[in-house]
Design an enzyme around this catalytic site. Structure first.
Site, PDB file in Angstrom:
ATOM      1  N   LEU A 205      49.851  47.487  46.505  1.00 14.20           N
ATOM      2  CA  LEU A 205      49.378  47.796  45.147  1.00 14.20           C
ATOM      3  C   LEU A 205      50.355  47.204  44.146  1.00 14.20           C
ATOM      4  O   LEU A 205      51.552  47.507  44.218  1.00 14.20           O
ATOM      5  CB  LEU A 205      49.436  49.325  45.019  1.00 14.20           C
ATOM      6  N   HIS A 206      49.897  46.349  43.256  1.00 18.09           N
ATOM      7  CA  HIS A 206      50.821  45.867  42.225  1.00 18.09           C
ATOM      8  C   HIS A 206      50.131  45.403  40.952  1.00 18.09           C
ATOM      9  O   HIS A 206      50.806  44.998  40.011  1.00 18.09           O
ATOM     10  CB  HIS A 206      51.681  44.717  42.772  1.00 18.09           C
ATOM     11  N   ARG A 207      48.786  45.430  40.921  1.00 13.91           N
ATOM     12  CA  ARG A 207      48.099  44.942  39.711  1.00 13.91           C
ATOM     13  C   ARG A 207      48.438  45.829  38.524  1.00 13.91           C
ATOM     14  O   ARG A 207      48.376  47.076  38.642  1.00 13.91           O
ATOM     15  CB  ARG A 207      46.577  44.991  39.889  1.00 13.91           C
ATOM     16  N   ASP A 279      45.226  45.700  46.309  1.00 13.22           N
ATOM     17  CA  ASP A 279      44.669  45.038  45.121  1.00 13.22           C
ATOM     18  C   ASP A 279      45.156  43.587  45.069  1.00 13.22           C
ATOM     19  O   ASP A 279      45.041  42.919  44.048  1.00 13.22           O
ATOM     20  CB  ASP A 279      45.013  45.803  43.831  1.00 13.22           C
TER      21      ASP A 279
END
Ligand code: UD1
Length: 364
Positions: A205-207, A279
């Protein structure tokens, strides 16, 4: 005469795309390649580890730009690459993916009238709120060679008025790296022996749309914590996400958080996962080739082929309830899908063939 080619990388997802292209260029006697690292990513586990895992040589030029707001970061890279390009006769600049380094290098080259080849051209999420979408549109508009990973890329470019002769379908270079590495990864001891193959969920997850806002991040973490009550959940945490969790005071109780992983360890974890929640762009593609079900926590994807042909499912509503429902529908049901055309481990050969004919060379 040899052609002088600048290859630009900056951020983690660039490295697995440039590695097979560099290797293929080394095979062609007409090519003189120069590798430039912008320094957009700089932590050892976001950069150096990948160079080692993928056998990429030390960059010839390192700009050491680092993190900052988009305009600042893009501007720094643009200014410094302009200097590099102004000095010497360059025949081609090669950019990959959709990060700020991709955009900045393209702008610098285009202003100096040096042709740009964009590897991974034509992908569109249709969501211009994503910084990557802006980077893709501008890069493809300016590129002399748009090298697409899937046929939908060709259609997107044609619909935007990019001339047919600039567009070349080559397939997916990132899968070259996967194919090359998978055998070694399978032969090596499993990096996390306590994780039983098929019995754990892997999360990335990093968006900004998922991690920069407290309420959204909390919903996702709540869902993951609940899943982790039944199934082991492992989560290598990106530095942007680590900062956000820290700033919002969100902690995991059951989810097993890890530092960011190198390429091989990450590939091993992906290959053996029962399911992936992500993501990321690249992981949607890798999970499709590995045949592992993937839930993509985003409104849209620029890689629809992973949904149409592969193992990917979009989860556009990222509430705790929606994520748990999507997980419940997928977990334990396996995945059916096929590997898309041109994701065959030979895309870098087609990429360099395209450079070769563009530059007017013949293979020796
Ligand atoms: C960038 C790309 C994104 C890609 C992602 C993969 C853009 C616009 N975004 O997002 O498309 O999917 O890389 O990782 O180019 N940081 C560190 N150490 C590092 C790098 C970053 O701590 O080595 C921290 C910094 O606080 C930085 C933040 O992470 O501000 C975000 O880094 P940045 O490169 O701006 O964007 P990413 O979220 O990594």
């Amino acid at each position: 005469m040899r052609s002088k080619i600048l290859l630009v990388v900056g951020a983690r997802p660039n490295f697995m795309k440039i590695a097979p292209i560099l290797r293929e260029l080394d095979e062609r006697s007409w090519a003189h390649s120069v590798l430039l690292h912008t320094g957009q990513h700089y932590d050892a586990d976001m950069s150096q580890t990948f160079f080692e895992d993928l056998g990429i040589r030390e960059p010839d030029i390192h700009l050491g730009v680092g993190s900052g707001p988009h305009g600042w970061q893009t501007g720094q890279i643009l200014t410094q690459i302009e200097e590099v390009l102004s000095d010497g006769a360059w025949d081609l600049v090669v950019v990959v993916g959709d990060v700020n380094s991709t955009l900045a290098a393209t702008l610098a080259a285009a202003k100096l009238n040096i042709p740009v080849a964009h590897v991974e051209a034509g992908l569109r999420s249709g969501d211009r709120a994503m910084p990557e979408e802006v980077n893709r549109v501008v890069t493809d508009t300016l590129a002399a060679l748009c090298l697409t990973p899937s046929r939908d890329g060709d259609s997107n470019l044609l619909a935007e008025g990019v001339p047919r002769e600039r567009i070349h379908f080559v397939g997916n270079v990132m899968i070259d790296t996967l194919v090359r590495s998978l055998e070694q990864v399978r032969a090596a001891p499993r990096p996390f022996p306590a994780l039983e193959p098929g019995k754990y969920a892997l999360v990335t997850l990093h968006r900004p749309s998922n991690v920069d806002e407290r309420g959204q991040l909390q919903e996702i973490v709540d869902a993951l914590e609940e899943i982790a009550g039944d199934v082991r959940v492992v989560f290598p945490v990106h530095p942007r996400t680590a900062q956000a969790l820290d700033a919002f005071g969100i902690e995991f109780q059951r989810v097993q958080a890890l530092e960011p992983l190198g390429y091989r360890h990450m590939l091993a974890l992906q290959a053996d996962a029962g399911l992936i929640l992500t993501d990321s762009g690249g992981i949607q593609e890798e999970s499709t080739v590995l045949g592992v079900p993937c839930l993509t926590l985003r409104d849209s994807t620029e890689r629809p082929i992973t949904v149409d042909e592969g193992t990917n499912t979009l989860v556009p509503v990222r509430s705790k309830k929606a994520i748990l429902e999507a997980f419940g529908r997928s977990w334990g049901h396996g995945a059916s899908g096929r590997t898309p055309e041109g994701w065959d481990g030979r895309a870098s050969v087609r990429v360099v063939d395209a450079f070769e004919s563009f530059l007017g060379h013949r293979r020796a």
